[in-house]
Design a protein around this motif. Structure first.
Motif, PDB file in Angstrom:
ATOM      1  N   PHE A  95     -31.791  49.828   8.161  1.00  0.00           N
ATOM      2  CA  PHE A  95     -32.632  50.799   7.465  1.00  0.00           C
ATOM      3  C   PHE A  95     -31.848  51.496   6.355  1.00  0.00           C
ATOM      4  O   PHE A  95     -32.331  51.644   5.226  1.00  0.00           O
ATOM      5  CB  PHE A  95     -33.179  51.818   8.460  1.00  0.00           C
ATOM      6  CG  PHE A  95     -33.839  53.007   7.829  1.00  0.00           C
ATOM      7  CD1 PHE A  95     -35.150  52.941   7.376  1.00  0.00           C
ATOM      8  CD2 PHE A  95     -33.141  54.199   7.681  1.00  0.00           C
ATOM      9  CE1 PHE A  95     -35.760  54.040   6.786  1.00  0.00           C
ATOM     10  CE2 PHE A  95     -33.740  55.299   7.100  1.00  0.00           C
ATOM     11  CZ  PHE A  95     -35.053  55.226   6.645  1.00  0.00           C
ATOM     12  N   LEU A  96     -30.641  51.919   6.666  1.00  0.00           N
ATOM     13  CA  LEU A  96     -29.820  52.622   5.671  1.00  0.00           C
ATOM     14  C   LEU A  96     -29.412  51.691   4.529  1.00  0.00           C
ATOM     15  O   LEU A  96     -29.377  52.099   3.369  1.00  0.00           O
ATOM     16  CB  LEU A  96     -28.584  53.220   6.338  1.00  0.00           C
ATOM     17  CG  LEU A  96     -28.846  54.369   7.315  1.00  0.00           C
ATOM     18  CD1 LEU A  96     -27.551  54.784   8.007  1.00  0.00           C
ATOM     19  CD2 LEU A  96     -29.473  55.565   6.601  1.00  0.00           C
ATOM     20  N   THR A  97     -29.117  50.441   4.859  1.00  0.00           N
ATOM     21  CA  THR A  97     -28.771  49.474   3.812  1.00  0.00           C
ATOM     22  C   THR A  97     -29.938  49.268   2.860  1.00  0.00           C
ATOM     23  O   THR A  97     -29.767  49.225   1.634  1.00  0.00           O
ATOM     24  CB  THR A  97     -28.353  48.129   4.440  1.00  0.00           C
ATOM     25  OG1 THR A  97     -27.212  48.336   5.283  1.00  0.00           O
ATOM     26  CG2 THR A  97     -27.996  47.120   3.366  1.00  0.00           C
ATOM     27  N   LEU A  98     -31.139  49.133   3.416  1.00  0.00           N
ATOM     28  CA  LEU A  98     -32.327  49.002   2.575  1.00  0.00           C
ATOM     29  C   LEU A  98     -32.531  50.259   1.734  1.00  0.00           C
ATOM     30  O   LEU A  98     -32.821  50.178   0.532  1.00  0.00           O
ATOM     31  CB  LEU A  98     -33.557  48.750   3.453  1.00  0.00           C
ATOM     32  CG  LEU A  98     -34.907  48.772   2.732  1.00  0.00           C
ATOM     33  CD1 LEU A  98     -34.969  47.683   1.665  1.00  0.00           C
ATOM     34  CD2 LEU A  98     -36.045  48.612   3.740  1.00  0.00           C
ATOM     35  N   SER A  99     -32.379  51.415   2.351  1.00  0.00           N
ATOM     36  CA  SER A  99     -32.561  52.680   1.623  1.00  0.00           C
ATOM     37  C   SER A  99     -31.602  52.781   0.445  1.00  0.00           C
ATOM     38  O   SER A  99     -31.983  53.218  -0.651  1.00  0.00           O
ATOM     39  CB  SER A  99     -32.358  53.864   2.572  1.00  0.00           C
ATOM     40  OG  SER A  99     -33.310  53.854   3.612  1.00  0.00           O
ATOM     41  N   ARG A 100     -30.360  52.382   0.656  1.00  0.00           N
ATOM     42  CA  ARG A 100     -29.367  52.448  -0.428  1.00  0.00           C
ATOM     43  C   ARG A 100     -29.690  51.463  -1.545  1.00  0.00           C
ATOM     44  O   ARG A 100     -29.342  51.701  -2.705  1.00  0.00           O
ATOM     45  CB  ARG A 100     -27.973  52.158   0.131  1.00  0.00           C
ATOM     46  CG  ARG A 100     -27.459  53.213   1.108  1.00  0.00           C
ATOM     47  CD  ARG A 100     -26.026  52.918   1.529  1.00  0.00           C
ATOM     48  NE  ARG A 100     -25.590  53.828   2.583  1.00  0.00           N
ATOM     49  CZ  ARG A 100     -25.439  53.496   3.853  1.00  0.00           C
ATOM     50  NH1 ARG A 100     -25.688  52.247   4.245  1.00  0.00           N
ATOM     51  NH2 ARG A 100     -25.042  54.379   4.750  1.00  0.00           N
ATOM     52  N   ALA A 101     -30.358  50.367  -1.193  1.00  0.00           N
ATOM     53  CA  ALA A 101     -30.679  49.350  -2.191  1.00  0.00           C
ATOM     54  C   ALA A 101     -31.856  49.751  -3.073  1.00  0.00           C
ATOM     55  O   ALA A 101     -32.031  49.208  -4.168  1.00  0.00           O
ATOM     56  CB  ALA A 101     -30.994  48.018  -1.496  1.00  0.00           C
ATOM     57  N   CYS A 102     -32.656  50.706  -2.585  1.00  0.00           N
ATOM     58  CA  CYS A 102     -33.853  51.112  -3.319  1.00  0.00           C
ATOM     59  C   CYS A 102     -33.575  52.246  -4.300  1.00  0.00           C
ATOM     60  O   CYS A 102     -32.637  53.019  -4.137  1.00  0.00           O
ATOM     61  CB  CYS A 102     -34.950  51.542  -2.344  1.00  0.00           C
ATOM     62  SG  CYS A 102     -35.610  50.193  -1.353  1.00  0.00           S
ATOM     63  N   TRP A 103     -34.426  52.350  -5.290  1.00  0.00           N
ATOM     64  CA  TRP A 103     -34.323  53.424  -6.283  1.00  0.00           C
ATOM     65  C   TRP A 103     -34.593  54.793  -5.667  1.00  0.00           C
ATOM     66  O   TRP A 103     -33.925  55.772  -5.964  1.00  0.00           O
ATOM     67  CB  TRP A 103     -35.317  53.152  -7.419  1.00  0.00           C
ATOM     68  CG  TRP A 103     -35.573  54.316  -8.323  1.00  0.00           C
ATOM     69  CD1 TRP A 103     -34.683  54.924  -9.152  1.00  0.00           C
ATOM     70  CD2 TRP A 103     -36.809  55.023  -8.496  1.00  0.00           C
ATOM     71  NE1 TRP A 103     -35.280  55.972  -9.831  1.00  0.00           N
ATOM     72  CE2 TRP A 103     -36.595  56.040  -9.445  1.00  0.00           C
ATOM     73  CE3 TRP A 103     -38.081  54.873  -7.942  1.00  0.00           C
ATOM     74  CZ2 TRP A 103     -37.602  56.916  -9.846  1.00  0.00           C
ATOM     75  CZ3 TRP A 103     -39.086  55.731  -8.349  1.00  0.00           C
ATOM     76  CH2 TRP A 103     -38.843  56.747  -9.287  1.00  0.00           C
ATOM     77  N   ARG A 104     -35.573  54.843  -4.751  1.00  0.00           N
ATOM     78  CA  ARG A 104     -35.986  56.135  -4.197  1.00  0.00           C
ATOM     79  C   ARG A 104     -36.502  55.941  -2.779  1.00  0.00           C
ATOM     80  O   ARG A 104     -37.142  54.955  -2.464  1.00  0.00           O
ATOM     81  CB  ARG A 104     -37.099  56.726  -5.064  1.00  0.00           C
ATOM     82  CG  ARG A 104     -37.445  58.181  -4.809  1.00  0.00           C
ATOM     83  CD  ARG A 104     -38.372  58.687  -5.918  1.00  0.00           C
ATOM     84  NE  ARG A 104     -38.511  60.138  -5.898  1.00  0.00           N
ATOM     85  CZ  ARG A 104     -39.580  60.778  -5.400  1.00  0.00           C
ATOM     86  NH1 ARG A 104     -40.578  60.088  -4.888  1.00  0.00           N
ATOM     87  NH2 ARG A 104     -39.638  62.094  -5.433  1.00  0.00           N
TER      88      ARG A 104
END
Length: 264
Positions: A179-188
Motif C-alpha cells: 500500500f505504501l509503495t503504491l502511495s509513494r508512486a502516485c501523485w496524490r
C-alpha cells in the motif's frame, strides 16, 4: 432506454425513502448506537432504513430476493429468482454516528452474480450516483436532472490520484508495505473513504481506489457505477465479482498497475 428502466426507477424511489429517514435521524440527540458481533457500530437508523426498503420491495418486487447488511438474505416468493436486491442502509455508519456527512445508502439489483442496477445516495453531501447495465452511469438530483459520468484518462501512476479508506486495514491485511509503495508512486493520495472514493473514480476526479476488505453490499452498486462510467472493478486478485471480498476501482488504464502493487 434499457431493459432495467423500471428497476432503476424503483431504486431511486428506494433511495428517496432512505434519504428521508436517514437525514431525519442524522445528528439526532436520541440516536441509539449498538455494537454488532463483528465489533462495528449499528444505529437505529441503519435498522429502520433497511426495514423500510425491505417493506417497499416486498410490495413492489415480491418475487425478488433481498440481501441486506443488517437482516441478511431473504428469498423471494418465487423461491428460485436469479434477481436479488442488495442493500447497505448506511455505508459509513462510523461517520454517520459522529456527525460526519460522508455516508450513503447503497442499493443494487443483481441478476445471478452480476449487478445490473446500482444507486448510491449520499443526502448529507447532496449527491447521488446511479447506473444500469448498458445504460451508462450518471450523477445528479434525479433521473431527469443528471450528468453522464466518465472516468479519467490518466495513464501513469505518477500523475494519478489514489483514494482509500484506512491505512490500518491494509496493515491488518498484511499489505501495508504494498500500500505504501503504491502511495509513494502516485501523485496524490487521500482517504476519502468508503463509497466516496469509488464514486470519485466514476466521476473522473480520482483515478484509482482500493479497499482490502469489503462485503457484497458495499460493492454491488459501486461496481456497476464504476464500470458503466468506463472504469474497471475487480478484487485485489483481479476477480471482477463484487462478492470477492476486496475492491480495486480505476479508470481502466491504471488497473494493471494497481493490481501489480496490491494483488495477491
Amino acid at each position: 432506454m434499457t431493459g432495467y428502466d423500471d428497476d432503476l426507477r424503483l431504486a431511486h424511489v428506494l433511495a428517496d425513502q432512505a434519504d428521508s429517514l436517514t437525514m431525519q435521524r442524522f445528528k439526532a440527540l436520541d440516536l441509539k448506537v449498538e455494537t454488532k458481533p463483528d465489533l462495528t457500530p449499528v444505529s437505529d437508523a441503519d435498522k429502520a432504513t433497511e426495514e423500510l426498503l425491505r417493506t417497499t420491495l416486498s410490495r413492489s418486487r415480491p418475487r425478488d430476493a433481498v440481501l441486506g447488511e443488517e437482516y441478511g438474505d431473504t428469498p423471494g416468493n418465487s423461491g428460485s429468482s436469479r434477481r436479488r436486491w442488495v442493500i447497505d442502509p448506511i455505508d459509513g455508519t462510523k461517520n454517520y454516528v459522529r456527525g460526519v456527512p460522508v455516508w450513503a445508502t447503497l442499493i443494487a439489483l443483481m441478476e445471478g452474480p452480476a449487478p445490473v442496477v446500482g444507486v448510491v445516495s449520499a443526502p448529507a453531501l447532496g449527491r447521488r450516483w446511479w447506473a444500469s447495465q448498458s445504460g451508462g452511469a450518471y450523477s445528479g438530483r434525479s433521473l431527469s436532472s443528471a450528468t453522464r459520468l466518465a472516468v479519467s484518462k490518466v495513464k501513469a501512476l505518477e500523475d494519478a490520484s489514489f483514494a482509500y479508506s484506512s491505512v490500518i486495514s491494509w496493515e491488518e491485511d498484511g499489505k501495508l508495505d504494498d500500500f505504501l509503495t503504491l502511495s509513494r508512486a502516485c501523485w496524490r493520495t487521500r482517504a476519502y473513504g468508503d463509497f466516496w472514493s469509488h464514486m470519485m473514480v466514476a466521476e473522473g476526479c480520482v483515478d484509482l481506489a482500493a479497499e482490502p476488505e469489503v462485503s457484497l453490499w458495499d460493492m454491488a452498486a459501486v461496481a456497476i457505477i464504476v464500470t458503466e462510467a468506463g472504469g474497471r472493478f475487480t478484487s485485489t486478485d483481479g476477480d471482477p465479482s463484487p462478492a470477492a471480498g476486496s475492491a480495486c476501482t480505476s479508470n481502466g488504464l491504471l488497473h494493471d498497475a494497481l493490481l501489480a502493487h496490491l494483488g495477491d
